[in-house]
Design an enzyme around this catalytic site. Structure first.
Site, short mmCIF file in Angstrom:
data_model
loop_
_atom_site.label_atom_id
_atom_site.label_comp_id
_atom_site.label_asym_id
_atom_site.label_seq_id
_atom_site.Cartn_x
_atom_site.Cartn_y
_atom_site.Cartn_z
NE ARG A 36 -11.43 11.07 2.42
CZ ARG A 36 -11.36 10.33 2.96
NH1 ARG A 36 -11.08 10.39 3.93
NH2 ARG A 36 -11.32 9.32 2.34
CE LYS A 199 -0.24 -9.63 1.45
NZ LYS A 199 -0.88 -9.52 2.86
N GLY A 355 -6.86 4.15 -3.25
CA GLY A 355 -5.83 4.95 -1.23
C GLY A 355 -4.22 5.11 -2.21
N GLY A 378 -11.82 2.43 -0.30
CA GLY A 378 -12.30 1.31 -0.87
C GLY A 378 -13.87 0.91 -2.43
P1 AMP Z 1 -2.65 -1.85 -1.88
O1 AMP Z 1 -3.04 -0.73 -0.91
O2 AMP Z 1 -2.82 -3.51 -2.28
O3 AMP Z 1 -2.91 -0.81 -3.29
O4 AMP Z 1 -0.50 -1.57 -1.77
C1 AMP Z 1 -0.16 -0.19 -1.65
C2 AMP Z 1 0.87 -0.68 -1.20
O5 AMP Z 1 1.52 -1.42 -1.94
C3 AMP Z 1 1.57 0.64 -0.83
O6 AMP Z 1 2.32 0.39 0.78
C4 AMP Z 1 3.25 0.17 -1.54
O7 AMP Z 1 4.34 0.05 -0.62
C5 AMP Z 1 2.99 -1.79 -1.79
N1 AMP Z 1 3.94 -2.15 -2.23
C6 AMP Z 1 4.08 -1.84 -4.06
N2 AMP Z 1 5.07 -2.18 -4.13
C7 AMP Z 1 5.72 -3.82 -3.76
C8 AMP Z 1 6.75 -4.61 -3.46
N3 AMP Z 1 6.96 -4.75 -4.82
N4 AMP Z 1 6.41 -5.04 -2.49
C9 AMP Z 1 5.97 -4.75 -1.45
N5 AMP Z 1 5.62 -3.72 -1.04
C10 AMP Z 1 5.06 -3.63 -2.34
#
Ligand code: AMP
Length: 397
Positions: A36, A199, A355, A378
């Site tokens: 950064r 999610k 992120g 974000g």
């Molecule tokens: P996000 O911040 O929503 O982009 O989520 C990132 C996180 O999703 C990372 O820490 C990954 O470890 C997790 N992730 C990716 N694939 C999976 C999965 N199949 N099951 C559970 N967590 C996951």
């Protein structure tokens, strides 16, 4: 709106909001990752080279009750000074008599870093009075903190009211805006978005937005299994959001209506526990046994995704394909990252926005082989969702 590149800072004192919220070593307080700080250097140098003086302001961490040594910006001075190849002065407050004295004494070509803005609650509260005190230190306001542009804080947005004719954003924000525009507004087809992560719930807005703009949408990560379950697939103990099964079906319908090719992982790497030591095997994503969970995309899914990415001219990536933090479940994310690098080499424009995909591209040392890696997690997500960011609106309004 004033164009930063064309503005001449000669004889001006510019107060520049940067994002120096960098990770520090817990005991020595040395800067662990200077990404950064590096990102702000071109903007600072342009002002200095024009013959202006620079007052830098930033937040660092989340101090709760006023000043705390571990959140002091004094810890970044030597790193900043090395990167700028010149002396950087520091003042242990961001407003008040000491800050005013140093701001008065600063000469052309010099750089002064103010203490952490968040030592004052007024910063996040968006206090007009606090913003005015900061504004009084300088003649011109430059915002170059994309990472906090989605916040209406005193230094990121409110302060701009004090500079009706002398406010602008710097090179970094300009680059972030231009990158998003290249992906969503002035894109070259085929356009492919890759959305992964944990999610559906946190990515639903961006997915809906992207379905209006892209040719291909590759889904990966934990959200895969909510889609698979929505169509009656067996997902074992994989991450599921039961409240989003209907949403998942609607997304698939919308993709069909909009002629978007939606790629869901045909197969998965499944494990008998959420651990790097768990037993693993590859199976169809809709035939996962009861006690197993999908933690990465499988070889067929990798091949299909890589092929799609390599044939794209515009690429956006937000969110990993699997639990890439564990080596056993890294392959999908790694192959996607490599495919993006390879497409970029062939002339595609690629934006890594968000992120964890930024962490992944850095992990595989591919950051310099893509077109742009966003500095705002974000903020980038909100911008891609089509929201107006207060930090940008304050300049353009
Ligand atoms: P996000 O911040 O929503 O982009 O989520 C990132 C996180 O999703 C990372 O820490 C990954 O470890 C997790 N992730 C990716 N694939 C999976 C999965 N199949 N099951 C559970 N967590 C996951």
């Amino acid at each position: 709106m004033i164009n930063f590149t064309e503005y001449n800072f000669k004889g001006k004192k510019a107060i520049v909001r940067v994002d120096f919220n960098v990770p520090l070593n817990k005991s020595t307080y040395e800067v662990r990752d200077d990404t950064r700080i590096r990102a702000a250097i071109p903007t600072i140098k342009k002002i200095i080279n024009d013959g202006g003086a620079v007052l830098l302001m930033s937040h660092l961490g989340r101090p709760e009750n006023g000043p705390e040594d571990r959140f002091s910006l004094k810890h970044v001075v030597s790193c900043l000074s090395d990167l700028l190849e010149q002396k950087v002065d520091f003042v242990c407050d961001c407003i008040g008599s000491e800050a005013e004295r140093k701001a008065n004494e600063i000469s052309a070509g010099e750089v002064l870093l103010l203490e952490n803005l968040r030592f004052y609650k007024q910063e996040t509260a968006g206090s007009k009075e606090f913003a005015k005190q900061l504004a009084n230190l300088a003649d011109v306001y430059v915002n170059d903190a994309f990472g906090t542009a989605h916040r209406a804080h005193a230094s990121t947005a409110i302060i701009a009211q004090n500079f009706p004719n002398d406010k602008m954003y710097g090179y970094l924000i300009a680059k972030e805006i231009e990158s998003v525009s290249k992906v969503l507004n002035n894109s070259i087809s085929p356009v492919t978005a890759i959305v992964g992560g944990a999610k559906v719930s946190s990515k639903i807005v961006i997915i809906n937005e992207l379905l209006e703009k892209v040719d291909n949408l590759i889904i990966g990560g934990g959200m895969t299994y909510t889609f698979i379950k929505a169509f009656g697939g067996k997902v074992g103990k994989s991450l599921i959001e039961n409240d989003y099964l209907i949403t998942a079906k609607e997304i698939i319908e919308k993709a069909k209506e909009n002629n978007v090719r939606l790629i869901l992982p045909k197969d998965s790497v499944v494990a008998d526990g959420f651990s790097n030591e768990a037993r693993t095997l590859v199976c169809d994503s809709s035939e996962i046994k009861d006690k197993w969970m999908g933690l990465d995309i499988g070889p067929k899914a990798i091949a299909e995704s890589v092929n799609c990415i390599e044939n794209s001219k515009t690429i956006l990536w937000n969110g990993p394909m699997g639990v890439f933090e564990m080596e056993q479940f890294q392959e999908g994310t790694k192959q996607v990252a490599l495919a993006i690098a390879s497409a970029t080499k062939k002339g595609a424009f690629s934006l890594i926005g968000g992120g964890d995909s930024v962490a992944a591209i850095n992990l595989f040392n591919l950051a310099d082989q893509v077109s742009h890696v966003s500095t705002g997690g974000g903020a980038m997500l909100e911008y891609l969702e089509g929201k107006s960011l207060p930090g940008i609106k304050a300049i353009t309004a």
